[in-house]
Design a protein around this motif. Structure first.
Motif, mmCIF file in Angstrom:
data_model
loop_
_atom_site.group_PDB
_atom_site.id
_atom_site.type_symbol
_atom_site.label_atom_id
_atom_site.label_comp_id
_atom_site.label_asym_id
_atom_site.label_seq_id
_atom_site.Cartn_x
_atom_site.Cartn_y
_atom_site.Cartn_z
ATOM 1 N N HIS A 1 -4.638 -6.012 13.072
ATOM 2 C CA HIS A 1 -4.472 -5.887 11.626
ATOM 3 C C HIS A 1 -3.331 -4.927 11.302
ATOM 4 C CE1 HIS A 1 -5.672 -5.803 7.371
ATOM 5 N NE2 HIS A 1 -5.419 -4.505 7.432
ATOM 6 N N MET B 1 0.851 -1.196 0.000
ATOM 7 C CA MET B 1 0.000 0.000 0.000
ATOM 8 C C MET B 1 0.880 1.238 0.000
ATOM 9 S SD MET B 1 -2.584 1.345 2.946
ATOM 10 C CE MET B 1 -3.882 0.294 2.385
ATOM 11 N N THR C 1 -9.462 0.540 8.407
ATOM 12 C CA THR C 1 -8.179 0.260 9.046
ATOM 13 C C THR C 1 -7.029 0.450 8.063
ATOM 14 O OG1 THR C 1 -9.322 -1.377 10.421
ATOM 15 C CG2 THR C 1 -6.927 -1.404 10.476
ATOM 16 N N GLU C 2 -7.235 0.061 6.806
ATOM 17 C CA GLU C 2 -6.201 0.284 5.790
ATOM 18 C C GLU C 2 -6.003 1.783 5.542
ATOM 19 O OE1 GLU C 2 -4.149 -1.712 3.656
ATOM 20 O OE2 GLU C 2 -4.457 -3.118 5.317
ATOM 21 N N ARG D 1 0.102 -5.905 9.264
ATOM 22 C CA ARG D 1 0.457 -5.229 8.019
ATOM 23 C C ARG D 1 1.812 -4.538 8.122
ATOM 24 N NH1 ARG D 1 0.129 -4.753 3.906
ATOM 25 N NH2 ARG D 1 -1.128 -3.045 3.111
#
Length: 291
Positions: A114, A1, A150-151, A118
């Protein structure tokens, strides 16, 4: 990302004690997150912050023994404070740390698990640090909307890290599109690279000398050994080859890794017409100075 640097944004840094080298509270425009950055010596001050009593994710950073890359540990806490208390007492390597929480309390245990997962994944892919994490965290199951939120929180964190001097989560500096491609040729080897906002990027597939000269600087030798150990440089017949794009602090460091000797990268890296990086930069500076 990719980090959220593709759109303009502002970073707010609050100094609760008026010390630019002390504890800092980080905010970002249009973001519910809050970051707290502190040196290990200021942990007792950080431990009094209200943010540390919330659910969040944290990164411990320090030097590495026998390595030029920093050591990092990535963790999460619900709340954060008991975990950092434990690391303050039990982990000796770290010299500073940063943790992130949501100002509105919207992060829960699954969200920070999470984020932890990541960040470990990104650090392993970037190979810009030595991970102190012994176990690889397992990602939780999140609903589609929660995953997206969350991303998005992660993207904002990634946009802040480089401003803190923590550039260990990005494998690629930027797309090569629109960049002036530069080449370095030596006996039996050839490398390609380009300048980016984060440093000088040597491209995947570039070759590097297998042998180094006796006068090779210790710091550069340590970094080269790191790259071999992390399989950024892999054996390919009588040379090494880059298994991924890799960002160096300067074109000279990149050239020294490629050639196995200390060298001036600004005169070694050349464009397809043979102009050196130094000549290209001088020409650009002259053009900008011309009214």
């Amino acid at each position: 990302m990719p980090p959220s640097a593709s759109r303009p944004y502002s970073i707010k840094i609050f100094l609760p004690h008026g010390d630019p080298d002390g504890l800092r509270v980080i905010g970002k425009s249009n973001w519910t997150g809050t970051g707290v950055v502190f040196n290990r010596t200021a942990y007792q001050e950080a431990a009094k912050r209200p943010e540390i009593t919330k659910t969040g994710v944290y990164i411990l950073v320090g030097p590495s023994e026998d390595s030029s890359l920093p050591t990092v540990y990535i963790g999460e806490g619900d709340p954060i404070k008991p975990r950092l208390d434990s690391h303050y007492a039990g982990k000796d390597f770290w010299t500073w740390a940063v943790f992130f929480t949501a100002a509105d309390g919207s992060l829960n245990k699954a969200h920070v698990k999470h984020l932890e997962c990541r960040l470990v994944e990104l650090a392993k892919a970037a190979k810009q640090a030595n991970l102190d994490n012994v176990q690889t965290p397992q990602p939780p199951t999140l609903a589609e909307a929660e995953l997206a939120d969350t991303e998005s929180f992660l993207a904002d964190m990634l946009g802040i890290f480089p401003l803190l001097g923590l550039s260990v989560f990005e494998a690629r500096a930027a797309t090569a599109r629109g960049k002036t491609m530069l080449f370095l040729k030596g006996t039996d080897i050839e490398a390609q690279g380009y300048e980016s906002s984060r440093g000088f990027v040597v491209r995947k597939g570039s070759q590097a000398k297998k042998q180094t000269v006796p006068s090779y600087p210790d710091g550069t030798a340590n970094l080269r050994n790191d790259l071999i150990r992390q399989e950024v440089l892999i054996k390919q017949n009588d040379t090494y080859a880059f298994s991924q794009d890799y960002v160096f602090n300067s074109p000279s460091l990149a050239a020294s890794i490629v050639l196995g000797r200390n060298t001036n990268g600004r005169t070694k890296w050349k464009d397809k017409s043979g102009k050196t990086l130094k000549e290209l930069q001088t020409s650009e500076a002259n053009q900008e100075a011309t009214p």
